[in-house]
Design a protein around this motif. Structure first.
Motif, PDB file in Angstrom:
ATOM      1  N   ALA A 114       0.808  -1.223   0.000  1.00 19.63           N
ATOM      2  CA  ALA A 114       0.000   0.000   0.000  1.00 19.63           C
ATOM      3  C   ALA A 114       0.839   1.269   0.000  1.00 19.63           C
ATOM      4  N   LEU A 115       2.163   1.155   0.039  1.00 15.86           N
ATOM      5  CA  LEU A 115       3.021   2.332   0.197  1.00 15.86           C
ATOM      6  C   LEU A 115       2.922   3.246  -1.014  1.00 15.86           C
ATOM      7  N   GLU A 116       2.612   4.525  -0.744  1.00 16.12           N
ATOM      8  CA  GLU A 116       2.492   5.529  -1.793  1.00 16.12           C
ATOM      9  C   GLU A 116       3.631   6.531  -1.771  1.00 16.12           C
ATOM     10  N   HIS A 117       4.251   6.723  -0.611  1.00 16.16           N
ATOM     11  CA  HIS A 117       5.275   7.762  -0.446  1.00 16.16           C
ATOM     12  C   HIS A 117       6.462   7.153   0.281  1.00 16.16           C
ATOM     13  N   LEU A 118       7.609   7.126  -0.391  1.00 16.76           N
ATOM     14  CA  LEU A 118       8.859   6.658   0.208  1.00 16.76           C
ATOM     15  C   LEU A 118       9.895   7.755   0.072  1.00 16.76           C
ATOM     16  N   PRO A 171       4.001  -1.760  -5.392  1.00 16.98           N
ATOM     17  CA  PRO A 171       3.066  -1.587  -6.508  1.00 16.98           C
ATOM     18  C   PRO A 171       2.238  -0.315  -6.471  1.00 16.98           C
ATOM     19  N   ALA A 172       2.098   0.307  -5.285  1.00 19.20           N
ATOM     20  CA  ALA A 172       1.246   1.497  -5.159  1.00 19.20           C
ATOM     21  C   ALA A 172       2.043   2.790  -5.094  1.00 19.20           C
ATOM     22  N   LEU A 173       3.369   2.732  -5.198  1.00 15.23           N
ATOM     23  CA  LEU A 173       4.190   3.921  -4.967  1.00 15.23           C
ATOM     24  C   LEU A 173       3.900   5.017  -5.982  1.00 15.23           C
ATOM     25  N   LYS A 174       3.700   6.234  -5.462  1.00 13.17           N
ATOM     26  CA  LYS A 174       3.452   7.407  -6.302  1.00 13.17           C
ATOM     27  C   LYS A 174       4.521   8.484  -6.149  1.00 13.17           C
ATOM     28  N   HIS A 175       5.196   8.501  -5.005  1.00  9.29           N
ATOM     29  CA  HIS A 175       6.247   9.494  -4.772  1.00  9.29           C
ATOM     30  C   HIS A 175       7.480   8.794  -4.243  1.00  9.29           C
ATOM     31  N   LEU A 176       8.626   9.088  -4.870  1.00 10.78           N
ATOM     32  CA  LEU A 176       9.900   8.542  -4.425  1.00 10.78           C
ATOM     33  C   LEU A 176      10.874   9.684  -4.191  1.00 10.78           C
ATOM     34  N   GLY A 177      11.418   9.737  -2.990  1.00  8.64           N
ATOM     35  CA  GLY A 177      12.452  10.708  -2.665  1.00  8.64           C
ATOM     36  C   GLY A 177      13.735  10.001  -2.278  1.00  8.64           C
ATOM     37  N   LEU A 193       5.425   6.868 -11.229  1.00 11.27           N
ATOM     38  CA  LEU A 193       5.431   7.906 -10.210  1.00 11.27           C
ATOM     39  C   LEU A 193       4.695   9.162 -10.656  1.00 11.27           C
ATOM     40  N   ASP A 194       4.144   9.864  -9.657  1.00 10.89           N
ATOM     41  CA  ASP A 194       3.646  11.224  -9.859  1.00 10.89           C
ATOM     42  C   ASP A 194       4.673  12.252  -9.398  1.00 10.89           C
ATOM     43  N   GLY A 195       5.449  11.876  -8.385  1.00  9.92           N
ATOM     44  CA  GLY A 195       6.427  12.799  -7.825  1.00  9.92           C
ATOM     45  C   GLY A 195       7.769  12.126  -7.635  1.00  9.92           C
ATOM     46  N   LEU A 196       8.834  12.872  -7.909  1.00  9.95           N
ATOM     47  CA  LEU A 196      10.198  12.378  -7.760  1.00  9.95           C
ATOM     48  C   LEU A 196      11.028  13.488  -7.139  1.00  9.95           C
ATOM     49  N   ALA A 197      11.783  13.152  -6.085  1.00  9.09           N
ATOM     50  CA  ALA A 197      12.639  14.131  -5.420  1.00  9.09           C
ATOM     51  C   ALA A 197      14.067  13.608  -5.385  1.00  9.09           C
TER      52      ALA A 197
END
Length: 305
Positions: free
Chosen positions: A169-173, A201-207, A230-234
């Motif tokens: 379920a992780l969306e933000h790491l 499988p649910a990740l949307k943001h990776l920093g 992804l939607d966001g990448l940092a």
């Protein structure tokens, strides 16, 4: 240096410290114990735990911001785990919320946080501050949606532990990888399972941020399978130079991203112009441009000591 409790970009504005966490106003339990237990995020020191469980109905508590220990983080974890049955509504936990004026981030003694995930199967948000002693064993957690680790240097064992976990379920790491001088002995190869996306499988943001190897991280990200989802990448807060940005431009398309955060970097004006032209539809953060010649070629991360 502040803890980004509600995920604004890293800032040195101490006025934002502890205003909100997990969408709730943060309240210092020691100073203000009379609040509806489920409508605030409780800020606790380790010495407050006995009084807290006596004064507040823990069954309603949704968010905790815990800090204030000196060396024995193990004991704090053990206490929280022992009380887990009394905290059925807990969904968000910031563990290690110790401000810079009390202790530099690299001096915070952390511990194995795996028992927190095991004891709280409904936890949706786990954040830590400090890398010294921080550990995570491979574990499966069905409901965790956000995992953040703020540090001046992440141990390779911790990074490999995160990479080996199963978080469906992780969306933000978000990992502040840091520098070798302050314990950051991770390698870019340690990130490979994360970048494959097989366990996320649910990740949307990776920093993957604050690295003194930010160019190498960027090169690995440029061809990583997970990026397409992804939607966001940092890749911010580190020592990103034109070499890393060139790798990003030469890799897979990034125009699907909603946001690309590269703030605190060492890019040239020409490279910034190329990025803006190539990623015109992306919310691109290129603030805090550093001068690579300012300190005789030494490049610094945003957070280290």
């Amino acid at each position: 240096m502040t803890i980004s409790l509600d995920l604004p970009r890293h800032t040195d504005d101490t006025d934002v410290y502890y205003r909100r966490y997990a969408g709730l106003p943060t309240v210092d339990f020691f100073r203000q114990a009379v609040h509806p237990p489920g409508e605030v995020a409780w800020e606790l020191g380790c010495d407050d735990l006995d009084d807290f469980f006596d004064a507040v109905d823990p069954a309603q508590v949704r968010a905790l911001v815990v800090g204030g220990w000196d060396a024995d983080a193990d004991a704090v974890v053990e206490r929280l785990v022992a009380e887990a049955h009394r905290l059925p509504a807990l969904r968000a936990l910031f563990f290690g919320a110790i401000p810079q004026e009390a202790l530099e981030i690299s001096w915070i003694n952390q511990t194995d946080v795996t028992p927190l995930l095991t004891a709280f199967p409904d936890l949706e948000r786990l954040e830590t501050r400090g890398g010294m002693g921080l550990r995570l064993s491979p574990v499966r957690h069905e409901r965790l949606r956000m995992l953040r680790a703020e540090s001046g240097g992440l141990d390779g064992d911790f990074v490999r532990g995160v990479a080996a976990c199963r978080f469906p379920a992780l969306e933000h790491l978000e990992l502040w990888l840091g520098v070798e001088e302050y314990g950051g002995d991770y390698t870019v190869d340690d990130l490979a399972p994360i970048l494959s996306g097989d366990h996320l499988p649910a990740l949307k943001h990776l920093g993957l941020q604050d690295s003194d190897r930010q160019d190498d991280v960027a090169a690995a990200v440029a061809t990583a399978p997970i990026v397409a989802r992804l939607d966001g990448l940092a890749l911010s807060m580190g020592t990103l130079t034109d070499d890393g940005a060139e790798a990003l431009l030469s890799g897979q398309p990034l125009t699907h991203l909603r946001r690309l955060d590269l703030h605190h970097h060492y890019l040239s004006d020409a490279m910034m112009a190329r990025l803006r032209a190539a990623l015109g539809s992306v919310d691109l953060d290129l603030e805090a441009q550093g001068d690579p010649d300012e300190f005789d070629g030494w490049l610094f991360t945003s957070v280290n000591e």
